[in-house]
Design an enzyme around this catalytic site. Structure first.
Site: not given
Ligand code: AGP
Length: 609
Positions: A101, A482
């Site tokens: 974190g 894509e």
């Protein structure tokens, strides 16, 4: 994301911790380390790169003890170096900490520790602050010291702490980042995620937010934010280790498709100031330097290149600066017009693609300002750029790039809007219109994901096709490229993409009764044009599946089937439109029994030319 593994019991801790860290490799990391409490105090071993490097170090410099914590670090604050690897210790090495974190207030704590307590820092990390704080608060009771230290932290974190003077316990704290405790026979475990301990135990405690846990080999005690003991039900794990690594999904690819809302949220949230204006953290491009830019070059490979095509549109449309987009392997050999007035943007998920890296070096040689959009902190492309604009998509493990692609597009829109605001080229209300919609994309993508069953049905109907065409206009053409790449690279179907307006210049000769055409029709402004393309394709007998916004009646009337995305502005539609195509490719490949996360012949990062 980083990984934590801890053990206390009657066995040697080192093997169990290393084994646990290996089961967390899927979380992505660039360095690893352990702290083992033995009769010689805390023994710290850290290494950059793969866990094997750490194992080699531990073979050369053995450690022993029945208590320890380990960590795999995914760099956020500070490059992936040995010094920055976890665990971090206080100055006399009696306290060791591992951390997942971000400590939001680490900078002021760092200053306070240095100025008020003369602490000398070894690393650039936020984590080291925690180790010094606990060391400062330690008066002979580790649990108390951790309570006191944590009360000064703000941010999202999970931490594990061991102390040389108390080699019979681990203290851990959870605040937003996940943390679990495994319950064994005369031993207990700590980890960020279930896979790290599945080999040893299946009874676990989930630690909740703002809880602290004291772990000895015989007992686990959980405390709430008020430091009161709390009861916790034991959870019995049934899933196997493999499924656990994928968060319960069958493959990393589908897990990462579902992580896109969160990735976009994290990519946007750090880039808006208190007035809602775009602030580009990590980018030193000044207004003056921006005004000197005469041309932008966007260079990348594969999926990242397709994001570049969207970036061209966004920068030209909003900032009014001409943009060239090039495939890295071609850019290098065409003696490009690049000079000190060029902003060279290279896009790379891994930051290690050699074609892209070599193109970056070519551009630097010609004097260009280099800004990279990268997903891996401290990667080669990031280190060699003048500015880095990170996609906070989190580690992308599947070879087929999904969440990196959508967060790359978001970064390019943010960059375009920033440049436009600085250049004063935004039309009235344009910033708000686009920015507000951009902030809605996580929620809109969740809506798209909720329609997965409709995509599964289409996949079931078409997965035996060996030839599929993708067509589109404008931004949809980029998404067609894509979408075709996603399908071909994981299902091995021959998927071909072309700008819809280009079909009649030769390619249409290929269309016949057996051809399947997937038409991207998300651009409302181009609807009439794409409808005529659908008609010309249907006239040759092909089957047409269109992707369109909710309520696009004219498109639906002309198509054999429709994949709907929620209503949104044209500019943001590509970020949504790719998600159903990712899901379609995934489900087709699954029906075809392909190796979805590791397709044949492909590597996650192409580090060869
Ligand atoms: C995309 O799904 C492929 N895995 C591939 O095209 C990839 O995008 C390309 O190799 C570039 O990789 P990078 O973003 O790590 O530079």
């Amino acid at each position: 994301m980083c990984g934590i593994a801890g053990y206390i019991g009657e066995e040697q801790a080192r093997e169990i911790i290393i084994d646990g860290l290996k089961r967390l490799e899927y979380r992505g990391y660039d360095s690893a380390g352990v702290a083992i409490a033995g009769d010689k105090g805390l023994q710290i071993r850290k290494a950059v790169g793969r866990i094997e490097n750490l194992e080699k170090l531990m073979a050369e410099e053995p450690v022993s003890g029945n208590l320890g914590i380990g960590h795999t670090r995914w760099a956020t604050h500070g490059e992936p170096t040995k010094v920055n690897a976890h665990p971090h210790t206080n100055e006399d090495g009696t306290i060791a900490v591992v951390h997942n974190g971000i400590i939001e207030n680490y900078a002021e704590l760092r200053t306070w520790l240095k100025d008020e307590h003369g602490v000398t820092f070894k690393s650039e990390t936020d984590t080291e602050v925690i180790a010094h704080l606990i060391g400062l608060m330690y008066k002979g009771d580790l649990l108390e010291a951790v309570f006191e230290a944590v009360s000064k932290l703000s941010g999202a974190y999970a931490i594990g702490v061991v102390c040389a003077d108390e080699p019979d316990r681990i203290v851990a704290v959870r605040n937003d980042a996940p943390l679990i405790v495994g319950l064994g026979e005369n031993c207990n475990f700590l980890a960020s995620d279930i896979p790290a301990m599945l080999k040893y135990c299946r009874s676990i405690y989930f630690i909740e937010n703002c809880e602290t846990v004291l772990i000895t080999k015989d007992e686990v005690t959980i405390f709430n934010a008020k430091r009161e003991k709390v009861k916790r039900d034991i959870y019995h794990v049934t899933m196997d280790a493999d499924a656990a690594e994928k968060g319960g999904h069958d493959h990393f690819m589908i897990k990462e498709i579902y992580e896109q809302p969160q990735g976009i949220l994290k990519t946007i949230e750090r880039r808006l100031d208190e007035n809602g204006r775009v602030k580009l953290d990590g980018i030193k491009l000044t207004r003056k330097e921006l005004s000197d830019i005469e041309r932008v070059y966007i260079v990348a490979c594969g999926t990242a290149y397709h994001a570049g095509l969207i970036g061209k549109y966004a920068i030209e449309r909003f900032a009014g600066i001409p943009v060239e987009v090039d495939i890295a392997s071609e850019f290098r050999y065409r003696n490009p017009f690049v000079n000190a007035k060029t902003l060279f943007i290279c896009i790379s998920q891994s930051g290690e693609t050699l074609d892209t890296l070599m193109a970056l070096r070519e551009a630097k040689k010609k004097g260009a300002r280099v800004l990279s959009i990268v997903n891996v902190v401290g990667s080669s492309v990031a280190r060699e750029s003048d500015d880095v604009f990170y996609t906070w998509a989190g580690p992308e493990i599947a070879v087929a790039s999904t969440k990196a692609f959508t967060t790359q597009m978001v970064c390019l829109y943010l960059l375009a809007l920033y440049m436009a605001a600085e250049n004063g080229t935004l039309e009235e209300g344009q910033f708000t219109r686009v920015m507000d919609e951009l902030k809605r994309t996580p929620e809109l993508i969740r809506e798209v994901l909720s329609r997965e069953n409709a995509i599964k049905k289409i996949a079931k109907r078409i997965y035996k096709n060996e030839n599929v065409f993708f067509i589109g206009r404008g931004l949809d053409a980029s998404i067609a490229f894509e979408g075709a790449l996603k399908l071909k690279e994981i299902s091995y179907i021959h998927a071909f993409a072309i700008a819809a307006g280009e079909l009649k210049h030769g390619t249409i000769a290929l269309l016949d009764m057996d051809t399947l055409v997937i038409t991207l029709a998300s651009q409302t402004a181009l609807n009439d044009k794409i409808v005529s393309n659908i008609k010309e394709v249907k006239a040759r007998g092909a089957e047409v599946i269109s992707l369109a916004k909710d309520g696009a009646v004219k498109i639906a009337d002309e198509s054999d089937d429709v994949i709907y995305i929620p209503e949104c502005i044209d500019e943001v539609a590509p970020i949504l439109a790719i998600v159903p195509l990712q899901l379609l490719a995934y489900h087709i490949a699954k029906l075809r029994g392909c190796d979805i996360d590791k397709p044949k012949n492909l590597a996650k990062s192409v580090t060869v030319e």
